[in-house]
Design a protein around this motif. Structure first.
Motif, PDB file in Angstrom:
ATOM      1  N   ILE A 124       0.854  -1.190   0.000  1.00 61.36           N
ATOM      2  CA  ILE A 124       0.000   0.000   0.000  1.00 61.36           C
ATOM      3  C   ILE A 124       0.891   1.242   0.000  1.00 61.36           C
ATOM      4  O   ILE A 124       1.935   1.257   0.647  1.00 61.36           O
ATOM      5  CB  ILE A 124      -0.966   0.047   1.215  1.00 61.36           C
ATOM      6  N   THR A 125       0.492   2.258  -0.744  1.00 63.74           N
ATOM      7  CA  THR A 125       1.258   3.503  -0.797  1.00 63.74           C
ATOM      8  C   THR A 125       1.268   4.142   0.582  1.00 63.74           C
ATOM      9  O   THR A 125       0.232   4.209   1.254  1.00 63.74           O
ATOM     10  CB  THR A 125       0.630   4.474  -1.819  1.00 63.74           C
ATOM     11  N   ARG A 126       2.452   4.594   1.024  1.00 64.20           N
ATOM     12  CA  ARG A 126       2.537   5.253   2.322  1.00 64.20           C
ATOM     13  C   ARG A 126       3.738   6.195   2.365  1.00 64.20           C
ATOM     14  O   ARG A 126       4.752   5.948   1.733  1.00 64.20           O
ATOM     15  CB  ARG A 126       2.586   4.265   3.468  1.00 64.20           C
ATOM     16  N   SER A 127       3.576   7.247   3.147  1.00 63.86           N
ATOM     17  CA  SER A 127       4.677   8.172   3.410  1.00 63.86           C
ATOM     18  C   SER A 127       5.429   7.683   4.633  1.00 63.86           C
ATOM     19  O   SER A 127       4.820   7.275   5.623  1.00 63.86           O
ATOM     20  CB  SER A 127       4.149   9.585   3.666  1.00 63.86           C
ATOM     21  N   VAL A 128       6.737   7.742   4.542  1.00 71.32           N
ATOM     22  CA  VAL A 128       7.594   7.312   5.648  1.00 71.32           C
ATOM     23  C   VAL A 128       8.714   8.329   5.827  1.00 71.32           C
ATOM     24  O   VAL A 128       8.935   9.193   4.976  1.00 71.32           O
ATOM     25  CB  VAL A 128       8.206   5.913   5.379  1.00 71.32           C
ATOM     26  N   LYS A 129       9.405   8.206   6.937  1.00 77.80           N
ATOM     27  CA  LYS A 129      10.651   8.947   7.086  1.00 77.80           C
ATOM     28  C   LYS A 129      11.755   7.922   7.283  1.00 77.80           C
ATOM     29  O   LYS A 129      11.544   6.869   7.886  1.00 77.80           O
ATOM     30  CB  LYS A 129      10.592   9.948   8.231  1.00 77.80           C
ATOM     31  N   ILE A 130      12.890   8.222   6.703  1.00 81.18           N
ATOM     32  CA  ILE A 130      14.074   7.393   6.882  1.00 81.18           C
ATOM     33  C   ILE A 130      14.986   8.157   7.835  1.00 81.18           C
ATOM     34  O   ILE A 130      15.364   9.301   7.567  1.00 81.18           O
ATOM     35  CB  ILE A 130      14.767   7.094   5.541  1.00 81.18           C
ATOM     36  N   VAL A 131      15.293   7.517   8.960  1.00 80.49           N
ATOM     37  CA  VAL A 131      16.137   8.128   9.985  1.00 80.49           C
ATOM     38  C   VAL A 131      17.478   7.408   9.976  1.00 80.49           C
ATOM     39  O   VAL A 131      17.535   6.189  10.154  1.00 80.49           O
ATOM     40  CB  VAL A 131      15.490   8.023  11.381  1.00 80.49           C
ATOM     41  N   VAL A 132      18.546   8.153   9.743  1.00 76.62           N
ATOM     42  CA  VAL A 132      19.903   7.604   9.728  1.00 76.62           C
ATOM     43  C   VAL A 132      20.608   8.082  10.990  1.00 76.62           C
ATOM     44  O   VAL A 132      20.607   9.278  11.291  1.00 76.62           O
ATOM     45  CB  VAL A 132      20.680   8.068   8.477  1.00 76.62           C
ATOM     46  N   SER A 133      21.208   7.137  11.744  1.00 80.79           N
ATOM     47  CA  SER A 133      21.870   7.461  13.009  1.00 80.79           C
ATOM     48  C   SER A 133      23.286   6.911  13.024  1.00 80.79           C
ATOM     49  O   SER A 133      23.527   5.782  12.599  1.00 80.79           O
ATOM     50  CB  SER A 133      21.105   6.856  14.188  1.00 80.79           C
TER      51      SER A 133
END
Length: 165
Positions: A117-126
């Motif tokens: 399903i289409t979805r907005s996400v955030k990618i968090v790089v640590s």
């Protein structure tokens, strides 16, 4: 004259920062596969210090396969972590930090998945800080980590192949 000296002294730092802009295009080499992935415009690179996190937003579309490859410069070590987090409910959909049966921690560099399903996400790089970096003998001061390097997040996509007969 002082301005010229300052510019010359800062030029290695400025050059490193500029090199990070396209770091993912040059240094993130995905695993070889038969799939025909193309580079997604959402791919990013940036200059991070140990102990720092950064994030960006992306939309993953239904009916597409994605591959994420992360890479970084040596001063940051091999413990760079990334998470894919749902934009709306903040649930963690994927975490590259994997703990195996023997309680050993590994950090995956590649992740391939299909989007249902289409979805907005955030990618968090640590990038975790070193314990030795944060120790100090002074009172009232906390040393700032100074080890920094480029981190690249290469995102590739393709139309999900039809399966079956």
């Amino acid at each position: 004259n002082w301005l010229l000296i300052l510019i010359i002294a800062m030029s290695p730092t400025l050059l490193n920062a500029q090199d990070c802009v396209d770091y993912h295009k040059v240094h993130c080499t995905p695993p070889q596969s038969a799939a025909n992935y193309t580079t997604d415009q959402a791919s990013r690179s940036g200059l991070l210090m140990k102990g720092q996190s950064s994030e960006f937003r992306i939309t993953f579309y239904q009916g597409r396969d994605y591959r994420i490859t992360i890479c970084n410069e040596a001063p940051l070590g091999d413990k760079v972590q990334y998470q894919i987090i749902d934009w709306e409910d903040q649930s963690v959909l994927y975490d590259s930090k994997i703990v195996n049966d023997r309680n050993e921690i590994n950090y995956e560099k590649n992740f391939e998945f299909s989007v249902l399903i289409t979805r907005s996400v955030k990618i968090v790089v640590s990038v975790p800080a070193d314990d030795k970096t944060l120790k100090t003998n002074t009172i009232g001061f906390k040393p700032k980590p100074t080890q920094m390097g480029c981190v690249g997040v290469l995102i590739e996509s393709m139309i999900t192949p039809k399966k079956g007969f």
